[in-house]
Design a protein around this motif. Sequence first.
Motif, PDB file in Angstrom:
ATOM      1  N   HIS A  17       2.263  37.925  23.497  1.00 13.12           N
ATOM      2  CA  HIS A  17       1.493  37.925  22.291  1.00 13.12           C
ATOM      3  C   HIS A  17       0.294  37.444  22.720  1.00 13.12           C
ATOM      4  CE1 HIS A  17       4.224  38.473  18.973  1.00 13.12           C
ATOM      5  NE2 HIS A  17       5.126  37.950  19.690  1.00 13.12           N
ATOM      6  N   GLY A  33      12.593  31.755  18.228  1.00 16.69           N
ATOM      7  CA  GLY A  33      11.459  31.885  19.290  1.00 16.69           C
ATOM      8  C   GLY A  33      12.373  32.735  20.240  1.00 16.69           C
ATOM      9  N   ALA A  34      13.328  33.298  20.230  1.00 18.60           N
ATOM     10  CA  ALA A  34      14.227  34.212  21.094  1.00 18.60           C
ATOM     11  C   ALA A  34      13.500  35.621  21.096  1.00 18.60           C
ATOM     12  CB  ALA A  34      15.466  34.571  20.732  1.00 18.60           C
ATOM     13  N   THR A  85      11.771  39.025  16.460  1.00 18.80           N
ATOM     14  CA  THR A  85      11.036  39.381  15.372  1.00 18.80           C
ATOM     15  C   THR A  85      10.167  40.222  16.172  1.00 18.80           C
ATOM     16  OG1 THR A  85      11.122  37.784  13.739  1.00 18.80           O
ATOM     17  CG2 THR A  85       9.009  38.893  13.774  1.00 18.80           C
ATOM     18  N   THR A  86       9.603  39.895  17.338  1.00 19.82           N
ATOM     19  CA  THR A  86       8.857  40.505  18.294  1.00 19.82           C
ATOM     20  C   THR A  86       9.372  41.889  18.614  1.00 19.82           C
ATOM     21  OG1 THR A  86       7.786  38.370  19.004  1.00 19.82           O
ATOM     22  CG2 THR A  86       7.533  40.422  20.447  1.00 19.82           C
TER      23      THR A  86
HETATM   24  N1  LIG Z   1       1.414  36.221  16.721  1.00 25.57           N
HETATM   25  C1  LIG Z   1       1.845  35.421  17.699  1.00 25.57           C
HETATM   26  N2  LIG Z   1       1.238  34.985  18.447  1.00 25.57           N
HETATM   27  C2  LIG Z   1       1.422  34.315  19.588  1.00 25.57           C
HETATM   28  N3  LIG Z   1       2.775  33.995  20.011  1.00 25.57           N
HETATM   29  C3  LIG Z   1       3.666  34.421  19.070  1.00 25.57           C
HETATM   30  C4  LIG Z   1       3.266  35.193  17.760  1.00 25.57           C
HETATM   31  N4  LIG Z   1       4.471  35.731  17.217  1.00 25.57           N
HETATM   32  C5  LIG Z   1       5.518  35.268  18.072  1.00 25.57           C
HETATM   33  N5  LIG Z   1       5.074  34.247  18.933  1.00 25.57           N
HETATM   34  C6  LIG Z   1       5.879  33.754  20.023  1.00 25.57           C
HETATM   35  O1  LIG Z   1       6.797  34.734  20.633  1.00 25.57           O
HETATM   36  C7  LIG Z   1       8.181  34.189  20.862  1.00 25.57           C
HETATM   37  C8  LIG Z   1       9.095  34.867  19.994  1.00 25.57           C
HETATM   38  O2  LIG Z   1       8.972  34.726  18.826  1.00 25.57           O
HETATM   39  P1  LIG Z   1       9.637  35.654  17.829  1.00 25.57           P
HETATM   40  O3  LIG Z   1       9.226  35.324  16.340  1.00 25.57           O
HETATM   41  O4  LIG Z   1       9.867  36.930  18.208  1.00 25.57           O
HETATM   42  O5  LIG Z   1      11.142  35.150  17.739  1.00 25.57           O
HETATM   43  P2  LIG Z   1      12.373  35.175  16.693  1.00 25.57           P
HETATM   44  O6  LIG Z   1      13.498  35.213  17.514  1.00 25.57           O
HETATM   45  O7  LIG Z   1      12.142  36.264  15.690  1.00 25.57           O
HETATM   46  O8  LIG Z   1      12.254  33.610  16.064  1.00 25.57           O
HETATM   47  P3  LIG Z   1      12.646  33.448  14.617  1.00 25.57           P
HETATM   48  O9  LIG Z   1      14.199  33.597  14.548  1.00 25.57           O
HETATM   49  O10 LIG Z   1      12.383  32.008  14.297  1.00 25.57           O
HETATM   50  O11 LIG Z   1      12.052  34.255  13.519  1.00 25.57           O
HETATM   51  C9  LIG Z   1       7.943  32.662  20.342  1.00 25.57           C
HETATM   52  O12 LIG Z   1       7.785  31.874  21.480  1.00 25.57           O
HETATM   53  C10 LIG Z   1       6.771  32.743  19.387  1.00 25.57           C
HETATM   54  O13 LIG Z   1       6.189  31.334  19.415  1.00 25.57           O
END
Ligand SMILES: Nc1ncnc2c1ncn2[C@@H]1O[C@H](COP(=O)(O)OP(=O)(O)OP(=O)(O)O)[C@@H](O)[C@H]1O
Length: 260
Positions: free
Chosen positions: A14, A42-43, A46-47
């Motif tokens: 990101h 944070g895994a 969502t990304t």
């Molecule tokens: N818009 C953003 N800007 C900067 N960093 C981000 C952004 N969105 C997510 N991150 C970072 O990317 C990493 C992955 O986040 P992500 O939301 O994809 O994880 P996740 O597995 O979906 O978590 P959760 O189960 O809490 O939703 C994390 O370190 C998060 O802090």
Amino acid sequence: MSTAVEVDDLRFAHTGADLPALERVSFRVSAGESVALLGPSGAGKTTLLALLDGRLQGWSGRVSVLGAPLDPDRPPPSARRPDTGFVFQEFALVERSSVLRNVLNGRLGRMSPLRALLGSPTKHDLEIARTALADCGIADLAERRVDSLSGGQRQRVAIARCLAQEPRLILADEPVSNLDPAHACEILALLTGAARTRGATALFSSHQPDLARRFAQRIIGMRDGRIVFDVPTSELNDDATAELYREVGPIPGIGLRAVS
Ligand SMILES: Nc1ncnc2c1ncn2[C@@H]1O[C@H](COP(=O)(O)OP(=O)(O)OP(=O)(O)O)[C@@H](O)[C@H]1O
């Protein structure tokens, strides 16, 4: 069997982030499969789902969705967008509109630009929206305003909107995390069942390993942006799940096939 999603050596950070959110991610989902993404906060779940939905650019590697490569530098062309439906944790509905109007929003990408602009569905659009409402068990709520509904009913509306889009791939980001256990179970049954009957592929993230095991054919475990296991549901054991969610430290061998 054809491939719905193919990801090879995907990396993404990101803007402004110190660490990549996705690192060396590779996996494949066959058409018609239901696959769950598990992993702690944070895994990168969502990304990964947002990227497959064409909403993130600036990644490296190769990503193919429904047989067409994604471009790392630009969103997919609008003609391809309706083929992928997305169900959000927070429902993302128009609160002050009726249930039917929200479900018809799922048809916008399939309408002519003029009809979409005027918000003027055809008889066919209405039929599809009403079928989606019936399939989601909420035909009787069609004229209700969304802001009068419970969380479980709202998620049914969101799934009906997604189905009205007639997607071949359904992505869902923690679709049941705002629901109580009974509703969570019902909604995941609905989502994966609707995908199955339509021959669509489902990829959903969850923090609930028991539900993932119940409704997915395959489980992909993620941690710190990487895939740590990718196994048929029958091979996922409690130790592997506990290991995935443990607090800190490196991930030792957990008796599962590591894929990255
Ligand atoms: N818009 C953003 N800007 C900067 N960093 C981000 C952004 N969105 C997510 N991150 C970072 O990317 C990493 C992955 O986040 P992500 O939301 O994809 O994880 P996740 O597995 O979906 O978590 P959760 O189960 O809490 O939703 C994390 O370190 C998060 O802090």
